[in-house]
Every structure is written in structure tokens, then in C-alpha cells.
Design a protein around this motif. Sequence first.
Motif, PDB file in Angstrom:
ATOM      1  N   GLU B  94       0.809  -1.218   0.000  1.00 51.21           N
ATOM      2  CA  GLU B  94       0.000   0.000   0.000  1.00 51.21           C
ATOM      3  C   GLU B  94       0.843   1.269   0.000  1.00 51.21           C
ATOM      4  N   THR B  95       2.019   1.239   0.684  1.00 51.70           N
ATOM      5  CA  THR B  95       2.847   2.443   0.723  1.00 51.70           C
ATOM      6  C   THR B  95       3.480   2.753  -0.633  1.00 51.70           C
ATOM      7  N   ASP B  96       3.308   1.849  -1.623  1.00 51.72           N
ATOM      8  CA  ASP B  96       3.735   2.145  -3.002  1.00 51.72           C
ATOM      9  C   ASP B  96       2.578   2.763  -3.772  1.00 51.72           C
ATOM     10  N   ILE B  98       0.195   4.846  -2.605  1.00 53.89           N
ATOM     11  CA  ILE B  98      -0.061   6.238  -2.231  1.00 53.89           C
ATOM     12  C   ILE B  98       0.720   7.241  -3.094  1.00 53.89           C
ATOM     13  N   PRO B  99       2.046   7.058  -3.292  1.00 54.57           N
ATOM     14  CA  PRO B  99       2.775   8.005  -4.152  1.00 54.57           C
ATOM     15  C   PRO B  99       2.200   8.077  -5.558  1.00 54.57           C
ATOM     16  N   ILE B 100       1.702   6.945  -6.080  1.00 49.47           N
ATOM     17  CA  ILE B 100       1.148   6.953  -7.435  1.00 49.47           C
ATOM     18  C   ILE B 100      -0.155   7.753  -7.444  1.00 49.47           C
ATOM     19  N   GLU B 101      -1.022   7.539  -6.460  1.00 48.40           N
ATOM     20  CA  GLU B 101      -2.271   8.307  -6.361  1.00 48.40           C
ATOM     21  C   GLU B 101      -1.971   9.793  -6.233  1.00 48.40           C
ATOM     22  N   LYS B 102      -0.925  10.133  -5.509  1.00 50.95           N
ATOM     23  CA  LYS B 102      -0.593  11.544  -5.263  1.00 50.95           C
ATOM     24  C   LYS B 102      -0.182  12.284  -6.534  1.00 50.95           C
ATOM     25  N   THR B 103       0.288  11.563  -7.556  1.00 48.80           N
ATOM     26  CA  THR B 103       0.667  12.258  -8.797  1.00 48.80           C
ATOM     27  C   THR B 103      -0.582  12.810  -9.484  1.00 48.80           C
ATOM     28  N   LYS B 104      -1.742  12.239  -9.162  1.00 49.12           N
ATOM     29  CA  LYS B 104      -3.023  12.598  -9.795  1.00 49.12           C
ATOM     30  C   LYS B 104      -2.992  12.342 -11.311  1.00 49.12           C
ATOM     31  N   LYS B 105      -2.054  11.508 -11.744  1.00 50.22           N
ATOM     32  CA  LYS B 105      -1.917  11.227 -13.176  1.00 50.22           C
ATOM     33  C   LYS B 105      -2.484   9.850 -13.537  1.00 50.22           C
ATOM     34  N   TYR B 106      -2.985   9.121 -12.540  1.00 55.55           N
ATOM     35  CA  TYR B 106      -3.470   7.780 -12.801  1.00 55.55           C
ATOM     36  C   TYR B 106      -4.938   7.672 -12.427  1.00 55.55           C
ATOM     37  N   ALA B 148       3.720  -2.052 -11.380  1.00 51.04           N
ATOM     38  CA  ALA B 148       4.452  -0.940 -10.747  1.00 51.04           C
ATOM     39  C   ALA B 148       5.237  -1.446  -9.544  1.00 51.04           C
TER      40      ALA B 148
END
Lengths: 202, 202, 202, 202
Positions: B94-96, B98-106, B148
Amino acid sequence: MYSPTIQKLINLFSKFPTIGPRTAARFVFYLLRQPAEETQELLAVIANLKEKIRLCDSCFKSFEPPAEASEGKLCEICRNPRRDKTTICLVEKETDLIPIEKTKKYQGLYFVLGGRVSALKKTDFKKLRTDKLLERIKNSEISEIIIALNPTTEGEATVLYLERKLKPLNIKITRLGRGLPVGGELEYADEETLSSALESRK
Amino acid sequence: MYSPTIQKLINLFSKFPTIGPRTAARFVFYLLRQPAEETQELLAVIANLKEKIRLCDSCFKSFEPPAEASEGKLCEICRNPRRDKTTICLVEKETDLIPIEKTKKYQGLYFVLGGRVSALKKTDFKKLRTDKLLERIKNSEISEIIIALNPTTEGEATVLYLERKLKPLNIKITRLGRGLPVGGELEYADEETLSSALESRK
Amino acid sequence: MYSPTIQKLINLFSKFPTIGPRTAARFVFYLLRQPAEETQELLAVIANLKEKIRLCDSCFKSFEPPAEASEGKLCEICRNPRRDKTTICLVEKETDLIPIEKTKKYQGLYFVLGGRVSALKKTDFKKLRTDKLLERIKNSEISEIIIALNPTTEGEATVLYLERKLKPLNIKITRLGRGLPVGGELEYADEETLSSALESRK
Amino acid sequence: MYSPTIQKLINLFSKFPTIGPRTAARFVFYLLRQPAEETQELLAVIANLKEKIRLCDSCFKSFEPPAEASEGKLCEICRNPRRDKTTICLVEKETDLIPIEKTKKYQGLYFVLGGRVSALKKTDFKKLRTDKLLERIKNSEISEIIIALNPTTEGEATVLYLERKLKPLNIKITRLGRGLPVGGELEYADEETLSSALESRK
């Protein structure tokens, strides 16, 4: 504390990139311990450096011209007819060019900028060979410039400066892809790197 | 050296990720110094954790179901009708995610694998939720799986394992782009990272 | 990004010494993955901490009083008749006391100051148990105080403060010897450390 | 990848203490960029090194003899009548001697051993100037030898070897005091360092 000659050499070595006085002192005692023939060899190679090494007239990479002076103006990459003359890969310094050549994935030509700019030091602009770069591109087959500068703050400042200068030439300008490096971890990747990694997925 | 209760707590804290006996001891004295109400609060939240947090039935991300049990099976991402249901982004933990969600690009959905494999430890395979993943993909609209995982040795071993398992499903499998991270330097980049950076240029 | 309960616990763990939000998040998911009985055990021991641990009336080290309340005021060191009652070793915190006890070279008693001062934060002075220390020394057999504080800038400021406070008591005040630590190197030792190492040679 | 002369110089620089191929390459390009006069100066000072620097006949420290050959055998420390001739401070290398001189707390003479032993490499023993040391001590006023070697594993092996060799001479052998270095912390100090710090308190 050290004898004058030793202190003098420590001062000179301290100006080498990444070297401070402690390591400079270690260099001096390494040389003192070294057999005389090895020191002679080192001196000969350093003396030779300026004699034998030229900078390529076209890309400013260093090279060692063969005896025949006729071929003495272009480096072995610029001279190679099999290279793709339509693409130039722009690097800050020669030690950035070598890793790219080693991938064996790039067939085009290069251009060594010679430095990078910092927002605070205006004199840096003169270090860059921007005029020579513009000259080289005009009236040539070049259709793409890959800007292969380090994605650091200073690298970024330099990219912006260059993109402004190159815009009027109306050719394709690309940048190396950002993404996760080998050994990298998503948990510690910054937003920009991750966004790029997502966009450039395949 | 320490009283039994203190030593007992040091041992328990030493099992926390990245924590050794020295830092565990610092934690214990931090708690001892803490006003009683703050320790009570910490205990209450930890006790609550297992009570309030569920794992999503579909992607296995953690979430906090609202009071109404009817919506209690899917996390807020899987429940969101605006998400792109044709793409799943596979992460190790899960801690991987969160950074992807934070980009707001996915905009797609996720799946948390729950672990990674090591060539040497065969029991790791059971930790991964591979069967649940295969189940989820069959008979669904999913047309792309983005793997990812971290580009480390163990991450790579896991990717190979997954690609083998996912091949029969005949859907597009992509991987996050490799390249230079923000702050990276060409001089120190490895061949693979640089090759990817070259290929994914734009 | 995280559910409220998870975010709440991340915030509480982020206040632990040396812990930031990334490691705090790893702690939370470690607890989520943990079997319920192990979490129960952790909660029980933390709850017990405040119940079972007392601070020694004399030296302020923590200890676990046995059931009989009569012995409940002094720690096992202060209670030990074989300890040398004429020497007190002053430490900043309990985690500094343990390494000294482990050498088995010190037979005296201790006093845990509870903090250190910084030239800039005047309120720190209240954290130190200086009054209790002075009280303890008056009308006692104590003939030597070893100030065993860290030789850092803040430790030094605290030593000066204490020496001023202790001077009127007219007893011998000593400090731990400075010198080269195991694994240390002369080339990188600072002047003060080396001077001490020279003076304390044997 | 690099021209032969550049590669040759990278190889020679890579043999310098602490230097690997990447930094060696940076040195070469630093020299290439340097104005010719600066490179000439570097070459002259290196060439001079062996010419101008001698090793002291007595302590084996390096020094620069003045023009008059009569004074050319002893360094400025050994020649100084105000130095304390009854004490020798033994160091592994000259870069260890300098920090000790800088404290201005040592008035005796020195002896540079020239190396250290490793339990595994028997040939190291020849590097040490042990015979010259023994010769120097016999029939002299020397009453104390301070062994000022680094408290590392190899340093320790060397100390044991030397103590064995020096024992028959029946003079006082001392070692630099161990203890907490400036900036050190009790929490992270090892037992041996702490025991010494306790014993050498004052």
C-alpha cells in the motif's frame, strides 16, 4: 607544519574536483612513497595530455588525432560515416557522453556544452558553447536535438536557457525520459519522477 | 539491565520495520515521559486499527468502511464510478500505491500484491495474492495491467513470476518507465536506466 | 490519502524519536498485518508500562518495584548495599546510564538529570532535576560527582551550568576522559580529543 | 571509450589513495580544462618532490633540507634542541604525526613506523621500520615510548607486535588514552571506549 614543497603540492591537489586538504596530503605521501620510475611515468602522461589531446571542432569532445594532420579536426564519432547525422545529443560535459555511448543505443552525434548555468552566476553563460551550437545546427541536416542534461536544479535552469535559444531554429527538441532508476523505490520517488514513469510506461 | 516490562517492550518495538534495540529503547522512554492521556490516545488508536480498517475485497488496499455495512466491501477508489475500470496498476504494498495516487496522473484501479518473491525463498509465493488477481482479471473489462513494482533485484524476480502467470490472459502488460530520477546524474546512471531514458525521450 | 484512523496513527507514530511520516506509515501497515494476538500483547505491555514502572526517588532511574510496597521507592542500584555511596555518576538520560553499567567498571550510584540545556532555550533549565540533585548531595557521604554527559555542544553548555551550581558544595567534580574511540583515526581526530588522548596516556 | 592517453592517465590516477575510475576521469578533464601554465606548475612541483624532500635519518618524517648539506640528515623536529629527547611518539604514517604536533601539547620526538601489520599479510612486517626503531632506542636517553597508532583492528595487531619487540628494552611504553571523542555520544559508545573514559576521568 609540512615542508614548503609538500604544502605547495597539497594546495595544488586540493583544487582537484572533490579533493580536500586531507586527501591531497594522502596523494602527496603516496607520490613520495612511489618508486621514481612511476612518478616519471605520471609526469610524462600529464605532460602529454595537452600535447596529444585536441577538442573536436564539431562536437568539442576530446580526441587523440592520428599522426596525419589531415584528419586532425574531427573526433572519431563525428568522422564516422555510419553515425546518424540528423540527431545531436547535447551533454554538459564529456563524462556524461561516455555513459550514453556505452549503452550502444544511440547512433547520432553529440555536442559538449562545456558547463551549466546557475540562476545566480550570470558569467556562466559564456562558458557554454551556445553560439557554436547554433552555428552547427543552421544549414545542417539536423532534425532532432536531445537535451541530455542532469535533471538537477542547475541542469533544469540550463535546459530552459537552451530551449529559449534553440526555439527559433524550429527543430524537434527532446529530453531524456525521467523515471525510476534501477534500484529505485516507489516509496521514495518524488512526484515528477513517478508521473514520468507512468507516462512512459511500456 | 532494564526492568522486565521495559525489556519486554524494547523487544516488541525491535520487531517494527527498520527498528533496532537502541531506537526501541528510545521509544520506551519516550512513552514513559509522555503524559498518561497521550499514551491512552495511542493505545486507543492502535486498538481501533484492527476494528475500523478493512482490506478492500477487490484491490486489497486498506480502507475505513462507513457505518452502513452495505458499502463495506470496496475501498473508496474501487467504489468510484469515475475511475477507469479498464486498467489495473499492480503494486507490492500500500505504501507504493499512495505516491502513485498523489501524482493525480493515474485514473485506473489498483491491486495490492501483498509481497514480493525472492529466488531463494519459495514460501514467498503464497504471500502474493496472485490467484485473487487472476480471478479479478478474468471476465472483466480490464485491458491493461501496469506492473508498478520496484526495479530492484527482488522486484524484478517478482515481475518475471507475474508476467508468466498473466500471459495466458492475453491482455496488455506494461511496466513503469525507467529513467533518470529528479536529482539524478548521468555520470552515475547505470546502462539500463540510461537506455530506457534514451528510448523514452520526448 | 490514508483513511482517518490510519492517518491518525501515522501522526502519533511520527512523534516518536527519530521517526518521520514514511517510517510511521510502515509501522501502521506492520501492525495491520500482525496477528490480532500480537497487537493485543503490544497494547498490554504499553498499558502496563505506566502501571509497573516507577522512577527511583533517589536517582530517578526507572525501575519495577516488587509487590511489597516497602521496597518501592529506590531502584535496585540505589538499594544495593555493596554500591559505593561516595560517588555519583550524573547522566542526561537513562539510555546513557545503561552503557556505563554494562562496562561493570563503575561501582558507585547514579543520578538521571532528565535533559540538557541549550543556550537558546531558557525553559530547558526546569527540565533538569538540579534542585533534587543538590538536595541529595547535601548532608550525604558523596565525595565525587562524575559528570557523564555527551561531549557535544549542548552537553558542554549543560556541564558549565552544572559546575556553577555544584561549586558551592565543595566536592570533587570529574568528567569522563576524552580520547580516541575504538575504531577512531588520528588523521580525523580534532585537536581537543587528541590533546586529551595525549594527557591521559598510560 | 576514452582516447589512449586519457585512459592511461585515468588508470594512473585510479591508483591514488581513495580514487576510483569516475573521480580519476574527473581529474583528467580538470587538467585538460586547466590553463597550460597551471599544468606546468603542477608538473614542476611533483618533479621537485623527490628532489627536495628527504626522510629524516632519525624519525623518518619527511623534511626539506636547507641548501647547506651539513644539516641535511635530520628534520626540523629532531634538530630542535628544545625538544624533549627522553620521549618518542610512535606513529604509523606522517599524516598521523601532523595532528599531534598541531595540539602543541607534545614536546618530545617522533618515529614514523611506515605501515601497519595485518594478521593475514606476513610481508607487512618488513614495511615497518622496527629494526631502525630498536637501534635508535638502544644507547639513548629515551625513557618513554608513546604508541600513537589508530585504535582499529589492524592498529591493535601492530601494537601487540611492537610491544613484544620493545619489551626487552625495559623502558616505559604508553598508549594514547581512549575515551569519548568530541561530538561523541554515550548511547553509541562501545564498552572499551567507555571503560577507558571512566578510568581516565578528571
